[in-house]
Design a protein around this motif. Structure first.
Motif, PDB file in Angstrom:
ATOM      1  N   GLY A  30       0.832  -1.210   0.000  1.00 56.35           N
ATOM      2  CA  GLY A  30       0.000   0.000   0.000  1.00 56.35           C
ATOM      3  C   GLY A  30       0.857   1.247   0.000  1.00 56.35           C
ATOM      4  N   HIS A  31       1.960   1.187   0.761  1.00 56.92           N
ATOM      5  CA  HIS A  31       2.950   2.266   0.757  1.00 56.92           C
ATOM      6  C   HIS A  31       4.214   1.703   0.122  1.00 56.92           C
ATOM      7  N   GLY A  32       4.329   1.850  -1.180  1.00 56.42           N
ATOM      8  CA  GLY A  32       5.538   1.383  -1.874  1.00 56.42           C
ATOM      9  C   GLY A  32       6.488   2.561  -1.976  1.00 56.42           C
ATOM     10  N   VAL A  33       7.581   2.508  -1.222  1.00 58.67           N
ATOM     11  CA  VAL A  33       8.458   3.675  -1.103  1.00 58.67           C
ATOM     12  C   VAL A  33       9.797   3.440  -1.808  1.00 58.67           C
ATOM     13  N   ALA A  34      10.080   4.289  -2.803  1.00 51.89           N
ATOM     14  CA  ALA A  34      11.372   4.226  -3.501  1.00 51.89           C
ATOM     15  C   ALA A  34      12.355   5.142  -2.788  1.00 51.89           C
ATOM     16  N   MET A  35      13.579   4.675  -2.642  1.00 57.20           N
ATOM     17  CA  MET A  35      14.619   5.513  -2.053  1.00 57.20           C
ATOM     18  C   MET A  35      14.986   6.630  -3.034  1.00 57.20           C
TER      19      MET A  35
ATOM     20  N   VAL B 262       8.397   8.700  -2.791  1.00 53.81           N
ATOM     21  CA  VAL B 262       9.857   8.669  -2.913  1.00 53.81           C
ATOM     22  C   VAL B 262      10.408   9.375  -1.689  1.00 53.81           C
ATOM     23  N   THR B 263      11.345   8.723  -0.993  1.00 47.37           N
ATOM     24  CA  THR B 263      11.919   9.317   0.209  1.00 47.37           C
ATOM     25  C   THR B 263      13.359   9.757  -0.081  1.00 47.37           C
ATOM     26  N   LYS B 264      14.098  10.121   0.954  1.00 45.75           N
ATOM     27  CA  LYS B 264      15.501  10.519   0.795  1.00 45.75           C
ATOM     28  C   LYS B 264      16.352   9.291   0.441  1.00 45.75           C
ATOM     29  N   THR B 265      17.610   9.501   0.153  1.00 44.45           N
ATOM     30  CA  THR B 265      18.493   8.395  -0.242  1.00 44.45           C
ATOM     31  C   THR B 265      18.885   7.538   0.966  1.00 44.45           C
TER      32      THR B 265
ATOM     33  N   ALA C 299      14.152   6.240   7.782  1.00 44.28           N
ATOM     34  CA  ALA C 299      13.791   6.931   9.029  1.00 44.28           C
ATOM     35  C   ALA C 299      12.911   8.151   8.749  1.00 44.28           C
ATOM     36  N   VAL C 300      13.274   8.904   7.729  1.00 40.03           N
ATOM     37  CA  VAL C 300      12.518  10.119   7.375  1.00 40.03           C
ATOM     38  C   VAL C 300      11.062   9.754   7.081  1.00 40.03           C
ATOM     39  N   TYR C 301      10.853   8.703   6.294  1.00 40.02           N
ATOM     40  CA  TYR C 301       9.491   8.308   5.904  1.00 40.02           C
ATOM     41  C   TYR C 301       8.700   7.756   7.093  1.00 40.02           C
TER      42      TYR C 301
END
Length: 270
Positions: free
Chosen positions: A232-237, A251-254, A261-263
């Motif tokens: 449901g939350h597919g997060v790309a670095m 898309v989160t930080k690298t 952690a940020v996400y």
């Protein structure tokens, strides 16, 4: 009001791990905070278990783990959970070896869980694959292999990688899935068709009774595509390949900027 737990799936290389292969203190602290808040954290990696167990232990996980991109799923702390091991048929493996031999390959290796079989002696690859002290055998794979295998890796000349992949797609499409490792490696990784991290993650989600909308998955490479689509939350670095960013819901930080952690901090209010 009690919040419903999320299942958080972490890829390792390029995602949870910084470029020096360590977990940053910030990421570790937030992941442990998430677990303390009742969320479930698991690892989903292309690595074998032997070279991911140090991170499993460092995070103090007590969950099943997805290894070999879904070809091997088990629970390190609970034998009764079951083991899911999807292998490549030995006959097909030998056909692939015969064909690969006709190209300029540097080496081939087969893995059966924690046993590693090298076609040729290879200091550079031995160094990478010796993490976790596997049983290593060196010699012609057509002779040394006596069992179906978890995965095959072919290390070839850059110019030959596409030719070998074309052959795999044309001849063995029904039986194998293959992907190319990220630069600088010219390595083709082959596992059983239809197997990917999402398949492994579904088993874990079913066990904890967590619907896909409460799954947060982090990744950076093409072997994360199915998992990122399924969650449901597919997060790309931030350092992810463009194809993954294109299908990710966020898309989160690298990996160098504590992207996980940020996400998690924001979405789970940690």
């Amino acid at each position: 009001m009690e919040t419903k737990p999320f299942l958080i799936a972490l890829d390792l290389d390029g995602t949870l791990l910084k470029d020096d292969k360590t977990i940053s203190p910030d990421s570790k602290a937030i992941i442990q905070k998430a677990m303390a808040a009742g969320h479930i954290v698991c690892i989903a990696t292309g690595r074998p278990f032997r070279s991911s167990s140090i991170y499993y232990d460092e995070l103090q996980l007590t969950t099943p783990i997805v290894n070999f991109n879904g070809a091997f799923v088990h629970h390190p702390k609970n034998d009764e959970w079951g083991t899911y091991h999807k292998t490549l048929d030995l006959k097909v493996v030998k056909e692939i070896i015969e064909t690969a031999e006709k190209h300029r390959i540097h080496n081939m290796l087969a893995e059966i869980i924690d046993d590693v079989y090298f076609h040729y002696h290879d200091e550079k690859l031995l160094d990478i694959f010796s993490m976790g002290n596997p049983n290593i055998k060196i010699g012609d794979l057509r002779v040394s292999l006596g069992d179906d295998v978890t995965s095959i890796l072919i290390h070839a000349d850059e110019d030959d990688v596409d030719k070998i992949r074309t052959y795999l797609s044309e001849v063995h499409a029904e039986i194998v899935d293959h992907r190319r490792w990220a630069a600088p490696w010219h390595v083709i990784e082959i596992i059983k068709a239809g197997i990917n991290k999402a398949v492994g993650l579904q088993k874990i989600a079913a066990y904890y009774n967590i619907p896909s909308e409460r799954i947060i998955a982090f990744g950076d490479e093409d072997n994360d595509l199915e998992m990122i689509q399924y969650a449901g939350h597919g997060v790309a670095m931030g350092n992810a390949i463009p194809e993954l960013k294109a299908i990710a819901s966020h898309v989160t930080k690298t990996n160098e900027e504590n992207g996980i952690a940020v996400y998690l901090k924001e979405v789970l209010s940690l």
